[in-house]
Design a protein around this motif. Structure first.
Motif, mmCIF file in Angstrom:
data_model
loop_
_atom_site.group_PDB
_atom_site.id
_atom_site.type_symbol
_atom_site.label_atom_id
_atom_site.label_comp_id
_atom_site.label_asym_id
_atom_site.label_seq_id
_atom_site.Cartn_x
_atom_site.Cartn_y
_atom_site.Cartn_z
ATOM 1 N N LYS A 1 -8.905 1.858 4.936
ATOM 2 C CA LYS A 1 -8.782 0.863 6.082
ATOM 3 C C LYS A 1 -7.680 -0.443 6.186
ATOM 4 O O LYS A 1 -7.767 -1.057 4.572
ATOM 5 N N TYR A 2 -6.868 -0.185 6.264
ATOM 6 C CA TYR A 2 -5.469 -1.396 6.312
ATOM 7 C C TYR A 2 -4.810 -1.954 7.461
ATOM 8 O O TYR A 2 -5.756 -1.474 8.874
ATOM 9 N N VAL B 1 -1.169 -3.854 -0.924
ATOM 10 C CA VAL B 1 -2.256 -3.379 -1.849
ATOM 11 C C VAL B 1 -3.974 -4.249 -2.746
ATOM 12 O O VAL B 1 -4.727 -4.389 -2.443
ATOM 13 N N ASP C 1 1.115 -3.999 4.402
ATOM 14 C CA ASP C 1 0.352 -4.949 2.721
ATOM 15 C C ASP C 1 0.884 -4.832 1.999
ATOM 16 O O ASP C 1 0.446 -3.256 0.870
ATOM 17 N N THR D 1 -4.255 -7.115 -0.736
ATOM 18 C CA THR D 1 -5.292 -7.272 0.003
ATOM 19 C C THR D 1 -6.292 -6.873 0.468
ATOM 20 O O THR D 1 -7.456 -7.111 0.629
ATOM 21 N N LEU D 2 -6.312 -5.506 -0.024
ATOM 22 C CA LEU D 2 -7.199 -4.386 0.254
ATOM 23 C C LEU D 2 -9.045 -4.283 -0.286
ATOM 24 O O LEU D 2 -8.836 -5.320 -1.599
ATOM 25 N N ASN E 1 -10.841 0.338 -1.071
ATOM 26 C CA ASN E 1 -9.856 0.522 0.136
ATOM 27 C C ASN E 1 -8.845 1.011 -1.285
ATOM 28 O O ASN E 1 -7.796 1.784 -1.259
ATOM 29 N N GLN E 2 -9.216 0.045 -2.051
ATOM 30 C CA GLN E 2 -7.584 -0.264 -3.346
ATOM 31 C C GLN E 2 -8.174 1.407 -3.721
ATOM 32 O O GLN E 2 -7.138 2.335 -4.477
ATOM 33 N N ILE F 1 0.814 -1.454 -0.275
ATOM 34 C CA ILE F 1 0.099 -0.377 0.044
ATOM 35 C C ILE F 1 0.938 1.097 0.323
ATOM 36 O O ILE F 1 1.004 1.993 -0.421
#
Length: 506
Positions: free
Chosen positions: A392-393, A400, A398, A402-403, A407-408, A355
């Motif tokens: 929100k992460y 990106v 992490d 996984t978002l 949120n991406q 991120i």
């Protein structure tokens, strides 16, 4: 909150399922029942747990607690193959076909019927494929290569593949996100045919009108927890939104009044041969200008040319009076132009990067010294923008990917807003994100305009255009067909111009 369950055994069900990933509780005591002959919607914001639930049903994740039931009996799927053999198929938003194989070969890859001496029985493969398409009411050539198929046709191939495995449960994850209106109508016809033949369908979509159009029941998740399972009949979109976000969503389009200033972006007679012709418009400071039109009208192509991704053949582009060169995105960035592209996964983000690194992709100059990255400056910049946009992460380190989708999208916006642009071009800013995040993105765009930024917003969502734009530019077949003030912009006036029946911009 639940409706009386039908007096029959569900084909597939979850009972009290929980799933955690480290400290993150993705699902908390969730139950879901899918019945034969019924389309069941799964609703919730991004991050609500929908993807984890799908993967629990498909054998990708094993629940930490709770039970998966098949025909009323407990079952453990040790992997996707187990779920597939049990008749559970997932149709993803982005199909994964082998492009150099034919449609028929894709459907039966690895399990083609054989003739003597182990030779593939190509005639049987083609006939079986034709029979599957006949059941679906679809006209596709089994011998056609997969390469070049539209997303809609690729999804139909995936559905046919699922039927070839005798699938009894079809899970459809955002299947309409990249489809045109006519393609959505065809897909819905196929889904209704599957439902009438006895299949159970789990349908996930952020387009609430599709839920009410297609489904009989809906289950809502919020923050990984089950909120409700209930009939769609009798519900309103406001009811469903309230379940999803835990509050009334009074303003999906929170448009602020803004002082309109000087011209920030000027486009004059821009032409790219065979794509768009003689396009002229201005975007002023404090203004959100919507760019509307049917798919293929040339909206995204104009944005790409203005930013310099694609070269133009004739015309002029200026930012604050500074002329830009054709095909020079670095110069466009230096002049204060930013582009949030339509496809965030392919064009807006590097999915394998963190991120933090994605936010800083546009800021090498601001976070480096003597050509070397300053890790402290990079992290500070990422933290600042992640907080501003309420990303929100778990950790900035992490990946990106996984978002959630919403949120991406915020990360893409953060990446470009960190450049302090004078003009922001956003292409489909809320595609594939939930209603709560959609309202946040709209609020952000409105605030940016109020702060003096010039915003050009491209969207296929007509209510979004009408709700957020100060003016609406409408394209038709590569030309600018109309420039409509906010007070005169209606669905009828925009669609009339988009179909070539409206007033000419000139």
């Amino acid at each position: 909150m639940t409706d009386p369950e039908p007096e029959r055994t569900p084909v597939l069900a979850l009972e009290g399922v929980s799933k955690s990933f480290g400290a993150v509780r993705a699902l908390r005591d969730v139950s879901l029942r899918l019945y034969a002959g019924e389309a069941h919607a799964l609703a919730g914001e991004n991050g609500a747990g929908k993807s984890t639930l799908i993967k629990a049903l498909a054998g990708v994740h094993r629940p930490d607690s709770g039970t998966v039931l098949l025909d009323g009996a407990p079952v453990v799927f040790h992997g996707p193959a187990d779920a597939r053999d049990a008749g559970v198929a997932v149709i993803y938003q982005e199909p994964t076909l082998f492009p150099d194989l034919s449609i028929a070969e894709n459907i039966f890859v690895g399990r083609q019927p054989r003739r003597s001496f182990g030779r593939v029985d190509h005639k049987s493969v083609r006939q079986a494929t034709a029979d599957l398409f006949r059941r679906l009411g679809v006209d596709l050539d089994p011998d056609q290569p997969a390469r070049g198929l539209s997303i809609a046709d690729q999804q139909l191939v995936e559905i046919a593949k699922a039927l070839s495995f005798d699938a009894r449960v079809l899970i459809m994850d955002e299947p309409t996100a990249a489809l045109t209106g006519s393609e959505v109508a065809r897909l819905f016809g196929v889904v209704r045919a599957l439902r009438e033949s006895g299949a159970a369908v789990l349908f996930i979509s952020h387009r609430l009108e599709e839920v009410f159009q297609l489904c009989q029941r809906v289950t809502t998740l919020r923050d990984g927890a089950w909120i409700a399972s209930e009939p769609v009949e009798g519900l309103t979109e406001d009811d469903l939104v309230r379940r999803m976000v835990g509050r009334d969503l009074d303003e999906l389009y929170p448009k602020q009044d803004a002082k309109v200033g000087e011209v920030a972006l000027s486009v004059r007679r821009l032409t790219r041969e065979g794509v768009f012709t003689d396009v002229s418009f201005d975007v002023r400071r404090g203004e959100i200008v919507g760019l509307a039109g049917l798919v293929g009208a040339g909206r995204s192509e104009v944005a790409r040319a203005v930013f310099g991704v694609d070269r133009w053949d004739a015309g002029e582009v200026e930012v604050d009076g500074r002329p830009l060169k054709s095909g020079a995105p670095s110069l466009a960035m230096s002049a204060g132009l930013a582009l949030v592209p339509e496809d965030r996964r392919e064009q807006g983000l590097v999915m394998e990067m963190s991120i933090e690194r994605n936010i800083n992709l546009t800021g090498f100059g601001a976070t480096s010294r003597a050509g070397l990255m300053n890790r402290g400056a990079e992290r500070s910049r990422a933290v600042d923008w992640a907080l501003r946009l309420q990303v929100k992460y778990a950790r900035l380190a992490d990946v990106v990917g996984t978002l959630s989708g919403g949120n991406q999208q915020k990360v893409v916006l953060a990446k470009w807003l960190a450049t302090d642009p004078r003009v922001l071009i956003v292409d489909e800013p809320t595609r594939g994100i939930d209603v709560g995040t959609k309202a946040e993105v709209h609020r952000l765009l409105s605030q940016l305009a109020a702060d003096g930024l010039a915003v050009l917003m491209i969207s296929s969502d007509l209510p979004e255009i009408l709700g957020m734009a100060d003016r609406v530019l409408v394209m038709h077949e590569g030309r600018l067909a109309a420039d409509i003030p906010r007070a005169e912009a209606t669905e009828e006036s925009v669609m009339a111009a988009a179909t070539g029946r409206g007033r000419n911009a000139a």
